[in-house]
Design a protein around this motif. Structure first.
Motif, PDB file in Angstrom:
ATOM      1  N   LEU A 105      13.098   9.264   4.304  1.00 30.53           N
ATOM      2  CA  LEU A 105      12.665  10.626   4.005  1.00 30.53           C
ATOM      3  C   LEU A 105      11.674  11.042   5.082  1.00 30.53           C
ATOM      4  CD1 LEU A 105      12.148  10.544   0.143  1.00 30.53           C
ATOM      5  CD2 LEU A 105      14.204  11.043   1.470  1.00 30.53           C
ATOM      6  N   ASP A 106      11.931  12.194   5.671  1.00 30.34           N
ATOM      7  CA  ASP A 106      11.108  12.671   6.775  1.00 30.34           C
ATOM      8  C   ASP A 106      10.331  13.908   6.368  1.00 30.34           C
ATOM      9  OD1 ASP A 106      12.236  10.666   8.310  1.00 30.34           O
ATOM     10  OD2 ASP A 106      13.710  11.979   9.248  1.00 30.34           O
ATOM     11  N   ARG A 144       0.840  -1.212   0.000  1.00 28.93           N
ATOM     12  CA  ARG A 144       0.000   0.000   0.000  1.00 28.93           C
ATOM     13  C   ARG A 144       0.868   1.253   0.000  1.00 28.93           C
ATOM     14  NH1 ARG A 144      -2.845  -2.816   3.834  1.00 28.93           N
ATOM     15  NH2 ARG A 144      -2.091  -1.466   5.496  1.00 28.93           N
ATOM     16  N   MET A 145       1.948   1.229   0.781  1.00 29.87           N
ATOM     17  CA  MET A 145       2.835   2.387   0.848  1.00 29.87           C
ATOM     18  C   MET A 145       3.493   2.654  -0.503  1.00 29.87           C
ATOM     19  SD  MET A 145       4.575   1.736   4.571  1.00 29.87           S
ATOM     20  CE  MET A 145       5.641   3.172   4.552  1.00 29.87           C
ATOM     21  N   ARG A 146       3.871   1.603  -1.225  1.00 23.78           N
ATOM     22  CA  ARG A 146       4.489   1.783  -2.543  1.00 23.78           C
ATOM     23  C   ARG A 146       3.514   2.404  -3.530  1.00 23.78           C
ATOM     24  NH1 ARG A 146       7.211  -3.172  -1.149  1.00 23.78           N
ATOM     25  NH2 ARG A 146       5.589  -4.426  -2.129  1.00 23.78           N
ATOM     26  N   ARG A 147       2.241   2.081  -3.383  1.00 23.51           N
ATOM     27  CA  ARG A 147       1.222   2.633  -4.298  1.00 23.51           C
ATOM     28  C   ARG A 147       0.876   4.083  -3.986  1.00 23.51           C
ATOM     29  NH1 ARG A 147      -2.176  -2.030  -2.986  1.00 23.51           N
ATOM     30  NH2 ARG A 147      -1.162  -3.762  -3.996  1.00 23.51           N
ATOM     31  N   SER A 148       1.138   4.516  -2.773  1.00 24.30           N
ATOM     32  CA  SER A 148       0.741   5.877  -2.378  1.00 24.30           C
ATOM     33  C   SER A 148       1.941   6.668  -1.867  1.00 24.30           C
ATOM     34  CB  SER A 148      -0.353   5.811  -1.309  1.00 24.30           C
ATOM     35  OG  SER A 148       0.134   5.149  -0.161  1.00 24.30           O
ATOM     36  N   ASP A 149       3.014   6.697  -2.657  1.00 20.53           N
ATOM     37  CA  ASP A 149       4.211   7.399  -2.212  1.00 20.53           C
ATOM     38  C   ASP A 149       4.023   8.911  -2.268  1.00 20.53           C
ATOM     39  OD1 ASP A 149       4.165   7.492  -4.951  1.00 20.53           O
ATOM     40  OD2 ASP A 149       6.208   6.822  -5.244  1.00 20.53           O
ATOM     41  N   THR A 150       4.855   9.619  -1.525  1.00 15.63           N
ATOM     42  CA  THR A 150       4.815  11.084  -1.521  1.00 15.63           C
ATOM     43  C   THR A 150       5.558  11.600  -2.750  1.00 15.63           C
ATOM     44  OG1 THR A 150       6.884  11.312  -0.296  1.00 15.63           O
ATOM     45  CG2 THR A 150       4.855  11.091   1.011  1.00 15.63           C
ATOM     46  N   ASP A 151       5.422  12.893  -3.017  1.00 19.20           N
ATOM     47  CA  ASP A 151       6.143  13.499  -4.143  1.00 19.20           C
ATOM     48  C   ASP A 151       7.652  13.331  -3.974  1.00 19.20           C
ATOM     49  OD1 ASP A 151       3.738  14.279  -5.242  1.00 19.20           O
ATOM     50  OD2 ASP A 151       3.878  16.351  -4.523  1.00 19.20           O
ATOM     51  N   ALA A 152       8.141  13.509  -2.747  1.00 17.91           N
ATOM     52  CA  ALA A 152       9.577  13.375  -2.491  1.00 17.91           C
ATOM     53  C   ALA A 152      10.034  11.932  -2.712  1.00 17.91           C
ATOM     54  CB  ALA A 152       9.911  13.829  -1.076  1.00 17.91           C
ATOM     55  N   GLU A 153       9.248  10.959  -2.238  1.00 15.62           N
ATOM     56  CA  GLU A 153       9.607   9.554  -2.440  1.00 15.62           C
ATOM     57  C   GLU A 153       9.634   9.211  -3.925  1.00 15.62           C
ATOM     58  OE1 GLU A 153       7.808   7.665   1.711  1.00 15.62           O
ATOM     59  OE2 GLU A 153       6.593   7.676  -0.104  1.00 15.62           O
ATOM     60  N   ALA A 154       8.654   9.681  -4.673  1.00 17.57           N
ATOM     61  CA  ALA A 154       8.600   9.409  -6.115  1.00 17.57           C
ATOM     62  C   ALA A 154       9.801  10.030  -6.827  1.00 17.57           C
ATOM     63  CB  ALA A 154       7.297   9.942  -6.700  1.00 17.57           C
ATOM     64  N   PHE A 174      16.808  12.281   5.327  1.00 17.37           N
ATOM     65  CA  PHE A 174      16.710  13.549   4.600  1.00 17.37           C
ATOM     66  C   PHE A 174      15.293  14.076   4.763  1.00 17.37           C
ATOM     67  CE2 PHE A 174      19.914  11.104   2.274  1.00 17.37           C
ATOM     68  CZ  PHE A 174      20.944  12.022   2.181  1.00 17.37           C
ATOM     69  N   TRP A 175      15.163  15.388   4.808  1.00 16.64           N
ATOM     70  CA  TRP A 175      13.841  16.002   4.817  1.00 16.64           C
ATOM     71  C   TRP A 175      13.256  15.928   3.414  1.00 16.64           C
ATOM     72  CZ3 TRP A 175      11.539  16.792   9.227  1.00 16.64           C
ATOM     73  CH2 TRP A 175      12.299  17.048  10.360  1.00 16.64           C
ATOM     74  N   ASN A 176      11.945  15.769   3.330  1.00 14.40           N
ATOM     75  CA  ASN A 176      11.259  15.764   2.036  1.00 14.40           C
ATOM     76  C   ASN A 176      11.613  17.013   1.234  1.00 14.40           C
ATOM     77  OD1 ASN A 176       9.969  13.344   2.495  1.00 14.40           O
ATOM     78  ND2 ASN A 176       8.029  14.273   3.092  1.00 14.40           N
ATOM     79  N   SER A 177      11.659  18.136   1.898  1.00 10.83           N
ATOM     80  CA  SER A 177      11.941  19.399   1.203  1.00 10.83           C
ATOM     81  C   SER A 177      13.325  19.389   0.560  1.00 10.83           C
ATOM     82  CB  SER A 177      11.803  20.580   2.162  1.00 10.83           C
ATOM     83  OG  SER A 177      12.708  20.442   3.246  1.00 10.83           O
ATOM     84  N   ALA A 178      14.291  18.707   1.164  1.00 10.25           N
ATOM     85  CA  ALA A 178      15.633  18.618   0.584  1.00 10.25           C
ATOM     86  C   ALA A 178      15.591  17.842  -0.726  1.00 10.25           C
ATOM     87  CB  ALA A 178      16.599  17.964   1.561  1.00 10.25           C
ATOM     88  N   VAL A 179      14.814  16.770  -0.766  1.00 13.97           N
ATOM     89  CA  VAL A 179      14.696  15.977  -1.993  1.00 13.97           C
ATOM     90  C   VAL A 179      14.002  16.790  -3.080  1.00 13.97           C
ATOM     91  CG1 VAL A 179      13.681  13.911  -3.020  1.00 13.97           C
ATOM     92  CG2 VAL A 179      14.693  13.786  -0.746  1.00 13.97           C
TER      93      VAL A 179
END
Length: 151
Positions: free
Chosen positions: A75-76, A25-35, A104-109
């Motif tokens: 990613l945090d 489920r987590m792989r299907r709904s990743d955040t913008d930073a994770e993607a 890493f912070w999401n914003s950094a990615v």
């Protein structure tokens, strides 16, 4: 009794099945930073290292895992400021299992993906060791490399 999943191997307990389901489920709904980071890591794009995304390790599901380099990348987002104790326990568990943990912070990615990738590559030790040319050469296509009887 255990269940067998052809891609992931045996899944022995209810807890492991739940973790595997949660990871999917987590792989299907990743955040913008994770993607965005996954796009840089997948298919050995970063230094030739093989990465996995949201794969269970014990009771935890790290964002990214490189088994070859014994490295976990997390990613945090903003919610992690409130969950530092949990993150510390999680990092301690992963370290006991032999993994180094980078955060890493999401914003950094989102704003500096190349810089984040440079940090990850440095933590891996640079480019991945190359395999022998013989081992990495592709298998012959159908019909090639075969000798017919009577030829």
């Amino acid at each position: 009794m255990f269940f067998y999943c052809s891609k992931m191997g045996p899944i022995r307990s209810r807890r492991e099945r739940l973790l595997q389901s949660r990871a999917r489920r987590m792989r299907r709904s990743d955040t913008d930073a994770e993607a965005k980071l996954w796009n840089a890591l997948r298919d050995r794009r970063l230094g030739g290292w093989k990465w996995r995304r949201q794969t269970p390790i014990g009771p935890y599901i790290p964002d990214f895992l490189c088994v070859e380099a014994s490295l976990v990348v997390e990613l945090d987002g903003g919610q992690h400021a409130d969950r530092m104790d949990y993150d510390d326990r999680r990092s301690a568990y992963l370290k006991r299992r032999g993994f180094r943990v980078l955060r890493f912070w999401n914003s950094a990615v989102l704003t500096n993906r190349d810089g984040v990738c440079d940090g990850i590559l440095d933590a891996c030790g640079g480019d991945a060791p190359r395999q022998d040319e013989d081992a990495s050469s592709p298998a012959p296509r159908a019909g090639e490399g075969r000798v017919r009887a009577g030829s």
